[in-house]
Motif scaffolding. Sequence first.
Motif, mmCIF file in Angstrom:
data_model
loop_
_atom_site.group_PDB
_atom_site.id
_atom_site.type_symbol
_atom_site.label_atom_id
_atom_site.label_comp_id
_atom_site.label_asym_id
_atom_site.label_seq_id
_atom_site.Cartn_x
_atom_site.Cartn_y
_atom_site.Cartn_z
ATOM 1 N N SER A 30 39.766 51.515 -45.664
ATOM 2 C CA SER A 30 39.971 52.473 -44.577
ATOM 3 C C SER A 30 39.508 53.861 -45.003
ATOM 4 O O SER A 30 39.950 54.376 -46.031
ATOM 5 C CB SER A 30 41.455 52.540 -44.199
ATOM 6 O OG SER A 30 41.904 51.309 -43.690
ATOM 7 N N LEU A 31 38.634 54.455 -44.208
ATOM 8 C CA LEU A 31 38.126 55.798 -44.461
ATOM 9 C C LEU A 31 38.173 56.610 -43.177
ATOM 10 O O LEU A 31 38.048 56.059 -42.083
ATOM 11 C CB LEU A 31 36.690 55.744 -44.984
ATOM 12 C CG LEU A 31 36.454 55.069 -46.327
ATOM 13 C CD1 LEU A 31 34.961 54.959 -46.607
ATOM 14 C CD2 LEU A 31 37.144 55.819 -47.452
ATOM 15 N N THR A 32 38.319 57.917 -43.334
ATOM 16 C CA THR A 32 38.352 58.826 -42.197
ATOM 17 C C THR A 32 37.323 59.923 -42.394
ATOM 18 O O THR A 32 37.071 60.345 -43.531
ATOM 19 C CB THR A 32 39.756 59.435 -42.043
ATOM 20 O OG1 THR A 32 40.696 58.387 -41.817
ATOM 21 C CG2 THR A 32 39.805 60.408 -40.887
ATOM 22 N N CYS A 33 36.757 60.387 -41.300
ATOM 23 C CA CYS A 33 35.737 61.437 -41.330
ATOM 24 C C CYS A 33 36.141 62.537 -40.356
ATOM 25 O O CYS A 33 36.142 62.318 -39.129
ATOM 26 C CB CYS A 33 34.389 60.849 -40.947
ATOM 27 S SG CYS A 33 33.011 62.016 -40.989
ATOM 28 N N GLN A 50 33.848 65.775 -43.316
ATOM 29 C CA GLN A 50 34.675 65.689 -44.517
ATOM 30 C C GLN A 50 35.356 64.332 -44.555
ATOM 31 O O GLN A 50 36.189 64.028 -43.701
ATOM 32 C CB GLN A 50 35.708 66.808 -44.525
ATOM 33 C CG GLN A 50 36.604 66.820 -45.751
ATOM 34 C CD GLN A 50 35.855 67.148 -47.037
ATOM 35 O OE1 GLN A 50 34.971 68.006 -47.069
ATOM 36 N NE2 GLN A 50 36.202 66.449 -48.110
ATOM 37 N N GLN A 51 35.006 63.553 -45.562
ATOM 38 C CA GLN A 51 35.553 62.202 -45.675
ATOM 39 C C GLN A 51 36.825 62.175 -46.497
ATOM 40 O O GLN A 51 36.992 62.977 -47.422
ATOM 41 C CB GLN A 51 34.526 61.270 -46.330
ATOM 42 C CG GLN A 51 33.243 61.132 -45.569
ATOM 43 C CD GLN A 51 32.227 60.281 -46.299
ATOM 44 O OE1 GLN A 51 31.032 60.552 -46.269
ATOM 45 N NE2 GLN A 51 32.685 59.225 -46.951
ATOM 46 N N SER A 52 37.691 61.225 -46.192
ATOM 47 C CA SER A 52 38.893 61.012 -46.996
ATOM 48 C C SER A 52 39.242 59.532 -46.978
ATOM 49 O O SER A 52 38.897 58.813 -46.045
ATOM 50 C CB SER A 52 40.063 61.844 -46.463
ATOM 51 O OG SER A 52 40.344 61.498 -45.132
ATOM 52 N N GLY A 53 39.931 59.116 -48.024
ATOM 53 C CA GLY A 53 40.343 57.725 -48.129
ATOM 54 C C GLY A 53 40.290 57.252 -49.556
ATOM 55 O O GLY A 53 39.699 57.913 -50.417
ATOM 56 N N PRO A 54 40.937 56.117 -49.835
ATOM 57 C CA PRO A 54 41.021 55.620 -51.210
ATOM 58 C C PRO A 54 39.689 55.140 -51.760
ATOM 59 O O PRO A 54 38.845 54.635 -51.021
ATOM 60 C CB PRO A 54 42.019 54.457 -51.091
ATOM 61 C CG PRO A 54 41.977 54.049 -49.676
ATOM 62 C CD PRO A 54 41.654 55.267 -48.877
#
Lengths: 123, 108
Positions: free
Chosen positions: A19-22, A5-9
């Motif tokens: 910047s992204l988070t998984c 599940q990815q998140s970030g602008p």
Amino acid sequence: QVQLQQSGPGLVKSSQTLSLTCAISGDSVSNNNAAWNWIRQSPSRGLEWLGRTYYRSTWYNDYAESVKSRITINPDTCKNQFSLQLNSVTPEDTAVYYCARGERWGELGIDSWGQGTLVIVSS
Amino acid sequence: QSALTQPASVSGSPGQSITISCTGTSTDVWNYNLVSWYQQHPGKAPKLIIYEVTKRPSGVSNRFSGSKSGNTASLTISGLQAEDEADYYCCSYAGSNAFGGGTKLTVL
């Protein structure tokens, strides 16, 4: 079943940091038989592997030459996730970014993918 | 510029078979049996359908098959179905993953 599940602008200004988070479920970022990748896709560059992090008694990172000077991929064992930072972005970095899991180092295929995040770099 | 060369498009009618080629070099496709193939529908993430040139992950239809000769790998889809219409990407591994430019499959 591994889920990512990815998140970030989705919008970043030129010269700033993407910047992204998984977040990982169904597996562990510390799995010593997997590699955790970031891959992007754009009409101009197609599918482009950016880099990976993996654990083999200690942590390793490998990065594509095209972004090596600007990229950092970090694991977060507490939250079971990994992140992407891409510095000094330009409109050329506009793409859909995917996090993805590869068996071993990824040579056996990329078997799980995040949902993708469209990141637009504004000039 | 992609490391691997694929045709931009292929087409076929329902029930027919089609083959998509993926041409690399002696340093990747030829040298390693580490070619994988991905199917991507519009707006979706790629899906692994073939790995290690010929192997299919669990749950992937046996209508999909892979092969390799020299520095060219191939994906064959038999018994074409409307749902097979998608983009297909090959990928070789030589220390890291390198993708082809993709092939758009149209089912007529």
